[in-house]
Design an enzyme around this catalytic site. Structure first.
Site, PDB file in Angstrom:
ATOM      1  N   ARG A   1       0.621  -1.373   0.075  1.00  0.00           N
ATOM      2  CA  ARG A   1      -0.370  -0.047   0.357  1.00  0.00           C
ATOM      3  C   ARG A   1       0.402   1.063  -0.226  1.00  0.00           C
ATOM      4  NH1 ARG A   1      -2.702  -4.019   1.689  1.00  0.00           N
ATOM      5  NH2 ARG A   1      -1.608  -4.682   2.640  1.00  0.00           N
TER       6      ARG A   1
ATOM      7  N   LYS B   1      25.100  -3.636  -2.435  1.00  0.00           N
ATOM      8  CA  LYS B   1      26.783  -4.307  -2.073  1.00  0.00           C
ATOM      9  C   LYS B   1      27.278  -3.513  -1.139  1.00  0.00           C
ATOM     10  CE  LYS B   1      26.642  -3.430  -7.111  1.00  0.00           C
ATOM     11  NZ  LYS B   1      27.060  -2.869  -8.751  1.00  0.00           N
TER      12      LYS B   1
END
Ligand code: NCD
Length: 322
Positions: free
Chosen positions: A70, A100
């Site tokens: 939502r 990363k």
């Protein structure tokens, strides 16, 4: 981004231009009234024309480090219905630089090179503030762990006002995971500014955090606690039910013990007033039986729809177009 003294309650929505939205403590009844007026306009625009070109060529970066349906969808829909566009970084976060090992400030500083406003959901309390400190562009907190969820509280309040007229004088009960539920934390803080009665219904281990409770008492709010929905269901104007926040438990055994503590059924709703509303920020798991959905007092899907209108108003306001 705007210095702290100015980062207090805006009396008018255009005062939100360029500002972050991090906590409900930024708002007061006057500024909420202004935002809700714009929200009414947004609703009328969507109903009449589907949208407008107010934010053409503006870009929103939607960065979601936690699952969302939502909140992310309604921010995206809000931006698109205002003519703007979106960089969605949602379930794909694991494919992005975040995975990363990039720091949150670096991610934010990069995204603001492309976008005019950043919406952030993150599992750590205080992360929205860290992002806002790093960014020159407005940052909107879409949930920081068990901390706050200010835009949800605004749409909750808008829904209550829309359904019941005034906020003053109401008896509102919050049910379920009051400990980890950030929507509860934000909404109670907002409601503390009004003349309301609040009842908190939870099992012992999911009680409202003491600091939130103390703030309410300091603000002079009439607060009560109980374990039992049956104690209060016949006396409330709003029953605000929440999901037990499984993802915040360190002990899953404990989660299993409380996950089905409350289930609102048609039978329970038979004891409720005719003109009350049943709310839920969603997603629902088992805490409201699906057989309640057809009850006209069940407001949760209208509540989700209102989220889009409120977020349209907020995006227009922080981008200086309200
Ligand atoms: C809530 C949330 O993420 O805090 N959902 C939402 O934004 N509508 C409530 C929840 O996840 O239980």
């Amino acid at each position: 981004m705007i210095p702290e003294p100015l980062a207090r309650a805006p009396a008018r929505a255009h005062d939100l231009a360029g500002r972050d939205i991090l906590s409900v403590s930024q708002f007061d009844p006057a500024s909420l009234g202004a935002i809700f007026e714009i929200t009414d306009e947004m609703r009328a625009i969507v109903q009449r024309d589907g949208g407008t070109d107010l934010l053409t060529r503006r870009v929103l970066a939607a960065l979601f480090y936690e699952p969302s349906t939502r909140t992310s969808a309604s921010f995206i829909a809000a931006m698109q219905r205002l003519g703007g566009s979106v960089i969605p970084i949602t379930q794909g976060v694991q494919f992005s630089s975040v995975s990363k090992g990039e720091s949150l400030p670096d991610t934010i500083r990069t995204l603001e090179q492309y976008a005019d406003v950043i919406v952030l959901r993150h599992p750590v309390v205080g992360s929205a503030k860290i992002a806002a400190d790093a960014a020159a562009k407005p940052v909107i907190n879409a949930g920081d762990g068990a901390g706050e969820h200010p835009t949800q509280a605004l749409l909750d309040l808008y829904t209550i006002r829309d359904a019941l007229g005034a906020i003053d004088g109401l008896h509102i009960a919050m049910v379920g995971d009051l400990r980890f539920g950030r929507t509860v934390h934000s909404l109670t803080k907002l409601l503390a500014q009004y003349d309301v009665r609040l009842t908190f219904v939870s099992p012992e281990i999911l009680r409202l955090p003491l600091n939130v409770m103390n703030d309410l008492r300091d603000a002079g709010v009439d607060v009560r606690e109980t374990y039992n929905v049956a104690d209060i269901v016949g006396d409330v104007d709003v029953l605000y039910v929440t999901r037990v926040q499984k993802e915040r438990f360190t002990d899953l055994q404990q989660y299993e013990e409380v996950k089905d503590f409350y289930v609102i059924t048609p039978d329970i709703m038979r004891s409720a007033r005719r003109e009350m509303i049943l709310m839920h920020p969603l997603p629902r798991v088992t805490e409201i039986a699906e057989s309640v959905d057809a009850d006209p007092r069940a407001a949760y899907f209208r509540q989700a729809r209102n989220g889009m209108f409120v977020r349209m108003a907020l995006l227009a306001a922080v981008l200086g177009k309200a």
